[in-house]
Design a protein around this motif. Structure first.
Motif, PDB file in Angstrom:
ATOM      1  N   ALA A  62      -7.905  -6.422  -2.482  1.00 15.88           N
ATOM      2  CA  ALA A  62      -7.112  -7.462  -1.819  1.00 15.88           C
ATOM      3  C   ALA A  62      -5.835  -7.642  -2.621  1.00 15.88           C
ATOM      4  O   ALA A  62      -5.875  -7.835  -3.838  1.00 15.88           O
ATOM      5  N   ALA A  63      -4.707  -7.552  -1.935  1.00 11.00           N
ATOM      6  CA  ALA A  63      -3.399  -7.659  -2.585  1.00 11.00           C
ATOM      7  C   ALA A  63      -2.441  -8.366  -1.643  1.00 11.00           C
ATOM      8  O   ALA A  63      -2.765  -8.617  -0.476  1.00 11.00           O
ATOM      9  N   ARG A  64      -1.263  -8.650  -2.149  1.00 11.07           N
ATOM     10  CA  ARG A  64      -0.236  -9.276  -1.328  1.00 11.07           C
ATOM     11  C   ARG A  64       0.039  -8.428  -0.077  1.00 11.07           C
ATOM     12  O   ARG A  64       0.304  -8.961   0.997  1.00 11.07           O
ATOM     13  N   SER A  65      -0.053  -7.109  -0.204  1.00 13.19           N
ATOM     14  CA  SER A  65       0.248  -6.204   0.909  1.00 13.19           C
ATOM     15  C   SER A  65      -0.893  -6.052   1.909  1.00 13.19           C
ATOM     16  O   SER A  65      -0.728  -5.397   2.934  1.00 13.19           O
ATOM     17  N   GLY A  66      -2.067  -6.632   1.619  1.00 14.37           N
ATOM     18  CA  GLY A  66      -3.174  -6.564   2.567  1.00 14.37           C
ATOM     19  C   GLY A  66      -4.505  -6.294   1.910  1.00 14.37           C
ATOM     20  O   GLY A  66      -4.635  -6.295   0.680  1.00 14.37           O
ATOM     21  N   GLY A  67      -5.489  -6.048   2.747  1.00 12.49           N
ATOM     22  CA  GLY A  67      -6.838  -5.730   2.286  1.00 12.49           C
ATOM     23  C   GLY A  67      -7.171  -4.287   2.626  1.00 12.49           C
ATOM     24  O   GLY A  67      -6.810  -3.789   3.693  1.00 12.49           O
ATOM     25  N   PHE A  68      -7.866  -3.623   1.708  1.00 10.47           N
ATOM     26  CA  PHE A  68      -8.152  -2.202   1.862  1.00 10.47           C
ATOM     27  C   PHE A  68      -9.601  -1.938   1.469  1.00 10.47           C
ATOM     28  O   PHE A  68     -10.101  -2.535   0.513  1.00 10.47           O
ATOM     29  N   HIS A  69     -10.252  -1.017   2.193  1.00 13.97           N
ATOM     30  CA  HIS A  69     -11.648  -0.669   1.926  1.00 13.97           C
ATOM     31  C   HIS A  69     -11.729   0.826   1.615  1.00 13.97           C
ATOM     32  O   HIS A  69     -11.121   1.636   2.316  1.00 13.97           O
ATOM     33  N   TYR A  70     -12.519   1.165   0.600  1.00 14.46           N
ATOM     34  CA  TYR A  70     -12.654   2.555   0.167  1.00 14.46           C
ATOM     35  C   TYR A  70     -14.126   2.941   0.132  1.00 14.46           C
ATOM     36  O   TYR A  70     -14.939   2.247  -0.462  1.00 14.46           O
ATOM     37  N   HIS A  71     -14.438   4.047   0.789  1.00 11.42           N
ATOM     38  CA  HIS A  71     -15.806   4.558   0.872  1.00 11.42           C
ATOM     39  C   HIS A  71     -15.874   5.906   0.163  1.00 11.42           C
ATOM     40  O   HIS A  71     -14.951   6.721   0.281  1.00 11.42           O
ATOM     41  N   TRP A  72     -16.943   6.140  -0.569  1.00 15.66           N
ATOM     42  CA  TRP A  72     -17.119   7.403  -1.273  1.00 15.66           C
ATOM     43  C   TRP A  72     -17.382   8.511  -0.265  1.00 15.66           C
ATOM     44  O   TRP A  72     -18.315   8.435   0.530  1.00 15.66           O
TER      45      TRP A  72
END
Length: 105
Positions: A62-72
């Motif tokens: 979660a950052a100012r630029s948005g939310g991001f999800h990472y999957h292996w």
């Protein structure tokens, strides 16, 4: 991947992120605020939160630029919506939020 494998992989990834932040020389502070949450504080007081999401077996940012999800994907942490690897994305996100070029690769 079972829970034990995910936890070991996520823990190693958090250690990798911490080491890369330390080596980057960027003007920021960071700390594990729990066993699954890494908080990165920029010099302007803004924060980037990296956390382990056990149920989804993902790492979330979660950052100012948005939310991001990472999957292996078997070899790297891959963004679930875009073709971007976690460490490259964190380099971009931290650079954008701090206003300085930061490489975590």
């Amino acid at each position: 991947m079972n829970d034990k494998e995910f936890n070991a992989l996520a823990e190693a990834t958090f250690q990798q992120i911490e080491g890369a932040l330390e080596r980057s020389g960027a003007d920021l502070d960071f700390a594990m605020v729990s066993d699954s949450v890494l908080e990165i504080e920029c010099s302007d007081g803004s924060k980037i939160i990296v956390n382990r999401h056990d149920a989804a077996q993902e790492i979330w940012v979660a950052a100012r630029s948005g939310g991001f999800h990472y999957h292996w994907d078997g070899s790297r942490w891959q963004d679930t919506r875009h073709d971007e690897e976690l460490m490259a994305a964190l380099s971009r996100i931290v650079s954008q939020q701090t206003g300085e070029i930061v490489s975590l690769l």
